[in-house]
Design a protein around this motif. Structure first.
Motif, PDB file in Angstrom:
ATOM      1  N   VAL A  58      43.295  41.592  42.498  1.00 13.74           N
ATOM      2  CA  VAL A  58      43.337  42.951  42.708  1.00 13.74           C
ATOM      3  C   VAL A  58      44.076  43.603  42.079  1.00 13.74           C
ATOM      4  CG1 VAL A  58      43.532  44.708  44.508  1.00 13.74           C
ATOM      5  CG2 VAL A  58      43.176  42.389  45.059  1.00 13.74           C
ATOM      6  N   ALA A  59      43.602  44.984  41.359  1.00  6.31           N
ATOM      7  CA  ALA A  59      44.307  45.830  40.643  1.00  6.31           C
ATOM      8  C   ALA A  59      44.192  47.308  41.150  1.00  6.31           C
ATOM      9  CB  ALA A  59      43.854  45.917  39.086  1.00  6.31           C
ATOM     10  N   SER A  60      45.188  48.101  40.793  1.00  2.00           N
ATOM     11  CA  SER A  60      44.953  49.399  41.731  1.00  2.00           C
ATOM     12  C   SER A  60      45.427  50.635  40.764  1.00  2.00           C
ATOM     13  CB  SER A  60      45.875  49.450  42.821  1.00  2.00           C
ATOM     14  OG  SER A  60      47.005  49.459  42.857  1.00  2.00           O
ATOM     15  N   ALA A  61      45.223  51.858  41.255  1.00  2.00           N
ATOM     16  CA  ALA A  61      45.764  52.904  40.400  1.00  2.00           C
ATOM     17  C   ALA A  61      45.804  54.261  41.551  1.00  2.00           C
ATOM     18  CB  ALA A  61      44.865  53.534  39.405  1.00  2.00           C
ATOM     19  N   CYS A  62      46.868  55.138  41.238  1.00  2.00           N
ATOM     20  CA  CYS A  62      47.155  56.090  42.187  1.00  2.00           C
ATOM     21  C   CYS A  62      46.391  57.263  42.053  1.00  2.00           C
ATOM     22  CB  CYS A  62      48.712  56.356  42.149  1.00  2.00           C
ATOM     23  SG  CYS A  62      49.099  57.113  40.505  1.00  2.00           S
ATOM     24  N   ALA A  63      46.336  58.204  43.150  1.00  2.00           N
ATOM     25  CA  ALA A  63      45.854  59.424  43.043  1.00  2.00           C
ATOM     26  C   ALA A  63      46.822  60.445  42.429  1.00  2.00           C
ATOM     27  CB  ALA A  63      45.565  59.789  44.537  1.00  2.00           C
ATOM     28  N   LYS A  64      46.646  61.982  42.174  1.00  2.00           N
ATOM     29  CA  LYS A  64      47.717  62.567  41.863  1.00  2.00           C
ATOM     30  C   LYS A  64      47.368  64.083  42.319  1.00  2.00           C
ATOM     31  CE  LYS A  64      44.949  65.838  38.978  1.00  2.00           C
ATOM     32  NZ  LYS A  64      43.889  65.896  39.645  1.00  2.00           N
ATOM     33  N   ILE A  65      48.420  65.145  42.049  1.00  2.00           N
ATOM     34  CA  ILE A  65      48.259  66.362  42.397  1.00  2.00           C
ATOM     35  C   ILE A  65      48.830  67.114  41.089  1.00  2.00           C
ATOM     36  CG2 ILE A  65      48.193  66.415  45.039  1.00  2.00           C
ATOM     37  CD1 ILE A  65      51.283  67.511  44.189  1.00  2.00           C
ATOM     38  N   ILE A  66      48.291  68.381  40.900  1.00  2.00           N
ATOM     39  CA  ILE A  66      49.097  69.184  39.869  1.00  2.00           C
ATOM     40  C   ILE A  66      49.690  70.110  40.681  1.00  2.00           C
ATOM     41  CG2 ILE A  66      48.577  70.799  38.104  1.00  2.00           C
ATOM     42  CD1 ILE A  66      46.400  68.649  37.160  1.00  2.00           C
ATOM     43  N   LEU A  67      51.137  70.123  40.462  1.00  2.00           N
ATOM     44  CA  LEU A  67      51.881  71.166  41.137  1.00  2.00           C
ATOM     45  C   LEU A  67      51.867  72.469  40.272  1.00  2.00           C
ATOM     46  CD1 LEU A  67      54.332  71.185  43.101  1.00  2.00           C
ATOM     47  CD2 LEU A  67      55.935  70.713  41.135  1.00  2.00           C
ATOM     48  N   LEU A  68      51.761  72.576  39.120  1.00  2.00           N
ATOM     49  CA  LEU A  68      51.717  73.840  38.585  1.00  2.00           C
ATOM     50  C   LEU A  68      50.888  73.671  37.060  1.00  2.00           C
ATOM     51  CD1 LEU A  68      55.354  75.151  38.806  1.00  2.00           C
ATOM     52  CD2 LEU A  68      53.319  76.279  39.799  1.00  2.00           C
ATOM     53  N   GLY A  69      49.901  74.470  36.742  1.00  2.00           N
ATOM     54  CA  GLY A  69      49.333  74.807  35.430  1.00  2.00           C
ATOM     55  C   GLY A  69      47.996  74.170  35.200  1.00  2.00           C
TER      56      GLY A  69
END
Ligand code: MEV
Length: 310
Positions: A5-16
């Motif tokens: 199994v391999a995985s990757a995370c989600a993200k948010i943009i704080l500013l910009g």
């Protein structure tokens, strides 16, 4: 065949967001507990299984087949005769980087299948190549924060800069439940910019300056000012036409309930918004966001370990 199994995370943009496409800085944060997974299963021929869809190499223009070809070419291996099952917790087209996370998980699985250790920078380039083919003019911020899984100060074309010395803080992430493909809002902003380059460059530059100030706030733990910068960033994103009534309603509800600041996060026109609020306000804020139309509210601790609570 051993399970893999391999995985990757989600993200948010704080500013910009958006201004980052025009080489202004932006701050992005990985969401380590919200992930896309790719699992290897036996098969005679290569296939990617995504929800009900079985995507095979004969579907040559499919983004994930393009990715498969790019990765195998780069590591000089044939397409693997395995089934890659994709399972993602990240809502699609919601500003959380679902596309880049799925691509990263698949690329990592192929490398693990062949026992190849790919440097992070090479993986990042490969995911960026796929993003470029299918998403208008991406800045590269999504693939970079997702591949490195660390908070970053991102400038298109510049070496990646990690943001590692800052005071931990909590954010609320609220989903409008509306899906909106990022390439549409990015293309619309491009049209506005091309019509009035000077006017829009001024807006992008102001967003860039909010980012620089925001980084200093994170480092000194000045949440009140960081919140104000976020709210100003939201107003500028409204001017770029990438907000919508549902996002604005959530931002207004957050501010009316004592938030330090709030803004949409990602491509906009739906998807998610983020709220910075005093600790004592978090529970009542969560309820206020649901009351204002959020379909899901998540609490995230941004800090050394990027620890999350559901
Ligand atoms: C999407 O997460 C961020 C945008 O700025 C697009 C990009 O940078 O590629 C809207």
């Amino acid at each position: 065949m051993k399970p893999l199994v391999a995985s990757a995370c989600a993200k948010i943009i704080l500013l910009g967001e958006h201004a980052v496409v025009y080489r202004q800085p932006a701050i992005a944060i990985p969401l380590s507990t919200l992930r896309a997974y790719a699992t290897r299963q036996p098969s005679d021929t290569p296939v990617i299984v995504l929800q009900e869809e079985r995507i095979t190499p004969s579907n040559a223009t499919h983004p994930l087949i393009t990715l498969l070809n790019l990765v195998c070419e780069f590591i000089q291996q044939p397409l693997p005769p395995i089934a890659i099952h994709v399972d993602s917790q990240i809502p699609i087209a919601s500003g959380l980087g679902s596309g880049a996370a799925i691509a990263t998980a698949i690329a990592r699985l192929i490398c693990a299948h062949y026992n190849v250790t790919l440097p992070q920078a090479s993986l990042n380039n490969l995911i960026y190549e796929t993003e470029k083919i299918f998403h208008s003019t991406p800045s590269g911020i999504d693939n970079t924060v997702i591949v490195y899984e660390k908070p970053i100060l991102f400038v298109k074309g510049a070496p990646v800069e990690f943001v590692d010395k800052f005071q931990p803080f909590k954010l609320l992430i609220a989903n409008t439940g509306i899906t909106a493909p990022t390439y549409e809002s990015v293309s619309d902003v491009r049209r506005l910019y091309e019509r009035s380059p000077e006017e829009y460059s001024t807006i992008f530059a102001e967003i860039g300056s909010l980012v620089t100030q925001g980084l200093a706030c994170m480092q000194r733990g000045d949440w009140q000012t960081l919140g104000a910068l976020m709210t100003r960033n939201h107003a500028l994103l409204q001017t770029l036409t990438v907000s919508c009534a549902e996002l604005d309603a959530l931002v207004e509800a957050a501010l009316a309930n004592g938030a330090w600041g709030a803004k949409l996060s990602g491509g906009g026109r739906g998807g998610n918004m983020i709220v910075l609020a005093p600790e004592a306000q978090i529970e009542s804020m969560t309820q206020a966001l649901y009351a204002a139309g959020a379909v899901h509210v998540m609490q995230v601790e941004v800090g050394e370990h990027d620890h999350h609570t559901a």
